[in-house]
Write an enzyme that holds these catalytic residues in place. Structure first.
Site, PDB file in Angstrom:
ATOM      1  N   ASP A 141       0.827  -1.222   0.000  1.00  0.00           N
ATOM      2  CA  ASP A 141       0.000   0.000   0.000  1.00  0.00           C
ATOM      3  C   ASP A 141       0.854   1.262   0.000  1.00  0.00           C
ATOM      4  OD1 ASP A 141      -2.390  -1.614   0.294  1.00  0.00           O
ATOM      5  OD2 ASP A 141      -1.845  -1.833   2.400  1.00  0.00           O
ATOM      6  N   GLU A 142       2.046   1.184  -0.599  1.00  0.00           N
ATOM      7  CA  GLU A 142       2.945   2.348  -0.594  1.00  0.00           C
ATOM      8  C   GLU A 142       2.642   3.342  -1.694  1.00  0.00           C
ATOM      9  OE1 GLU A 142       5.424  -1.331   0.627  1.00  0.00           O
ATOM     10  OE2 GLU A 142       4.146  -0.787  -1.086  1.00  0.00           O
ATOM     11  N   GLY A 143       1.734   3.013  -2.594  1.00  0.00           N
ATOM     12  CA  GLY A 143       1.459   3.894  -3.726  1.00  0.00           C
ATOM     13  C   GLY A 143       2.193   3.476  -4.982  1.00  0.00           C
ATOM     14  N   LYS A 144       2.494   2.191  -5.075  1.00  0.00           N
ATOM     15  CA  LYS A 144       3.231   1.691  -6.251  1.00  0.00           C
ATOM     16  C   LYS A 144       2.428   1.879  -7.536  1.00  0.00           C
ATOM     17  CE  LYS A 144       3.644  -2.423  -4.461  1.00  0.00           C
ATOM     18  NZ  LYS A 144       3.038  -2.107  -3.156  1.00  0.00           N
ATOM     19  N   SER A 186       5.816  11.930  -4.417  1.00  0.00           N
ATOM     20  CA  SER A 186       4.405  12.056  -4.768  1.00  0.00           C
ATOM     21  C   SER A 186       3.736  12.982  -3.769  1.00  0.00           C
ATOM     22  CB  SER A 186       3.727  10.682  -4.756  1.00  0.00           C
ATOM     23  OG  SER A 186       2.346  10.819  -4.981  1.00  0.00           O
ATOM     24  N   GLY A 219      -4.250  -4.279  -4.700  1.00  0.00           N
ATOM     25  CA  GLY A 219      -5.121  -3.232  -5.194  1.00  0.00           C
ATOM     26  C   GLY A 219      -4.326  -1.981  -5.493  1.00  0.00           C
ATOM     27  N   HIS A 220      -4.344  -1.547  -6.736  1.00  0.00           N
ATOM     28  CA  HIS A 220      -3.684  -0.301  -7.118  1.00  0.00           C
ATOM     29  C   HIS A 220      -4.750   0.682  -7.565  1.00  0.00           C
ATOM     30  CE1 HIS A 220       0.516  -1.756  -7.115  1.00  0.00           C
ATOM     31  NE2 HIS A 220      -0.027  -2.898  -7.438  1.00  0.00           N
ATOM     32  N   THR A 222      -8.633  -3.217  -1.999  1.00  0.00           N
ATOM     33  CA  THR A 222      -9.222  -4.532  -2.228  1.00  0.00           C
ATOM     34  C   THR A 222     -10.324  -4.842  -1.221  1.00  0.00           C
ATOM     35  OG1 THR A 222      -7.178  -5.374  -3.192  1.00  0.00           O
ATOM     36  CG2 THR A 222      -8.718  -7.007  -2.323  1.00  0.00           C
ATOM     37  N   ARG A 241       2.049 -29.132  -5.993  1.00  0.00           N
ATOM     38  CA  ARG A 241       1.944 -29.743  -7.326  1.00  0.00           C
ATOM     39  C   ARG A 241       0.538 -30.248  -7.642  1.00  0.00           C
ATOM     40  NH1 ARG A 241       7.405 -32.829  -5.918  1.00  0.00           N
ATOM     41  NH2 ARG A 241       6.299 -32.662  -3.945  1.00  0.00           N
ATOM     42  N   GLN A 257       2.038  -5.948  -3.044  1.00  0.00           N
ATOM     43  CA  GLN A 257       2.378  -5.984  -1.627  1.00  0.00           C
ATOM     44  C   GLN A 257       3.714  -5.260  -1.365  1.00  0.00           C
ATOM     45  OE1 GLN A 257       1.348  -9.412  -2.937  1.00  0.00           O
ATOM     46  NE2 GLN A 257      -0.678  -8.589  -2.592  1.00  0.00           N
ATOM     47  N   ASP A 294       2.743  14.652   1.318  1.00  0.00           N
ATOM     48  CA  ASP A 294       1.771  15.723   1.530  1.00  0.00           C
ATOM     49  C   ASP A 294       0.865  15.462   2.725  1.00  0.00           C
ATOM     50  OD1 ASP A 294       0.928  13.655  -0.476  1.00  0.00           O
ATOM     51  OD2 ASP A 294      -1.034  14.582  -0.135  1.00  0.00           O
TER      52      ASP A 294
END
Length: 428
Positions: free
Chosen positions: A13-16, A413, A40-41, A300, A143, A224, A333
């Protein structure tokens, strides 16, 4: 030709997503290499908000190709819904623009059922998303997994599904107290999904090597973060895949000689979802301030994220694991308006100073952060277009991070919008 890998330096959740979106401008191909619908992005552009679970956000650029790599576990139902939503918004998601590895594994309804039933029975819930990711990776390692190449072959898929359900139904009903799944019902539902995805399934390893041979730029997108890595994260409160640089290579089929830059994405503070130790967590008005200003709710799951001061012991270990060449600091920010800030430089564990997280989570839960206090700033940062224009205390905050981690910050950012991003050093 350049291959740039973008990885999370904290607990995800770092903002990737925004970082990948921006770097996609200069890439020809964007690759997702691990995880599944548990990621989730969120991208905000042109007044529209897009949430991605499988597909790299580079799909929003009409001239980019996106790849779902072999290291992923893909939920066909969720993926097709994601494709439909994008197409409804005018985004081309045809087979020329999206390629799915024939070696990627699939997530089926019984994986989700097992995930939810086991989580409900745990004394200490791990905090999974309930998307079936862990059980799907278990089948892969055991497997028993069904790969895309088998999924899109009707007779083969039926046979593999029948074999698996004979084992899975017994486990779900007798040990977990759940309900059995019907073979023909599941097969019919997923056969239509397989037919939909069949044109997209290909040998993506060969495709990526061909792209490199043609001198194209590749961008590899991690899901992640480093501290959810199955080997190096805060075990057992981790995900089920390798989220670090090793996973990028294994999950895409590239090798180390291809990689040009490794970008570590970190928030200017720290967040975490689910259970697990979090030494700098703030359960007070400051933590709520960060949550509200940062919109810290899962893309997500919608769950509120746990928030705290910046923990650089976590980022330091991520830099060790991944060999970061650059840092990207997001959501700086959000700190505007806080007069005093704290930066965690390490931990105190029963009188012993640690520079990185300990391996046993019981010990990690006892760690007390060692803080460096710095002055904050009142000014809003949105709209600033160059690094020197930032408030002096914000500049010093960034320089303190660079000094402690030993890696330069190349991007900042300043809001969710694409435009509010400072490029300090060129990455591609």
């Amino acid at each position: 030709m350049a291959v740039v890998v973008v990885l999370g330096a904290q607990w995800g959740d770092e903002g990737k997503g925004k970082v990948v979106d921006l770097l996609s401008k200069e890439a020809h191909v964007v690759v997702r290499f691990q995880g599944g619908a548990n990621a989730g992005h969120t991208i905000v552009t042109g007044g529209h908000k897009y949430i991605f679970h499988h597909i790299p956000s580079g799909i929003l650029y009409p001239d980019k190709t996106c790849v779902l790599g072999n290291g992923m576990v893909i939920d066909p139902a969720t993926l097709t819904k994601e494709m439909d939503r994008l197409e409804e918004n005018g985004v081309d998601v045809g087979p020329k623009r999206l390629k799915i590895s024939d070696r990627a594994h699939i997530v089926l309804p019984y994986h989700k059922a097992i995930d939810l039933l086991r989580e409900a029975q745990r004394g200490k819930p791990i905090g999974t998303t309930g998307r079936g990711i862990g059980p799907a990776y278990e089948d892969k390692v055991g497997r028993r997994g069904i790969r895309m190449a088998e999924f899109v072959e009707e007779n083969l898929f039926y046979r593999r599904l029948k074999e698996n359900l004979e084992l899975v139904n017994s486990y779900i009903v007798k040990l977990l107290g759940g309900e059995k799944f019907e073979l023909d019902e599941m097969f019919e539902e997923y056969r239509s999904l397989a037919n939909r995805l069949q044109p997209y399934v290909t040998d993506t390893v060969n495709f990526l090597h061909e792209c490199i041979g043609k001198g194209k730029n590749l961008l590899l997108e991690g899901a992640q973060g480093a501290h959810l890595d199955i080997d190096h994260g805060t075990y057992p409160f981790v995900t089920s895949s390798t989220t670090t640089i090793g996973g990028a290579l294994a999950g895409s089929g590239l090798h180390y000689q291809h990689v040009s830059r490794v970008i570590g994405v970190m928030k200017a503070y720290t967040t975490r979802v689910g259970g697990g130790p979090f030494p700098t967590e703030l359960n007070d008005e400051v933590g709520q301030y960060l949550r509200d200003r940062g919109g810290e709710y899962g893309s997500t799951t919608g769950r509120p994220r746990r928030c705290g001061w910046l923990d650089l012991a976590v980022v330091r270990r991520a830099a060790q694991l991944n060999g970061f060449t650059d840092l990207v600091i997001t959501k700086i920010d959000v700190l505007s308006g806080l007069k005093q800030l704290k930066i965690g430089k390490g931990y105190n564990l029963n009188g012993t100073e640690l520079s990185c997280p300990p391996p046993v989570f019981d010990e990690y839960a006892q760690c007390k952060p060692l803080y460096q206090e710095v002055d904050g700033w009142e000014e809003e940062l949105r709209g600033i277009r160059s690094f020197p224009e930032l408030p002096e205390n914000a500049i010093q905050y960034v320089k303190t991070i660079e000094k402690i981690i030993g890696v330069p910050a190349s991007m900042l950012s300043l809001s969710p919008d694409r435009e509010d991003t400072l490029m300090i050093r060129k990455i591609f």
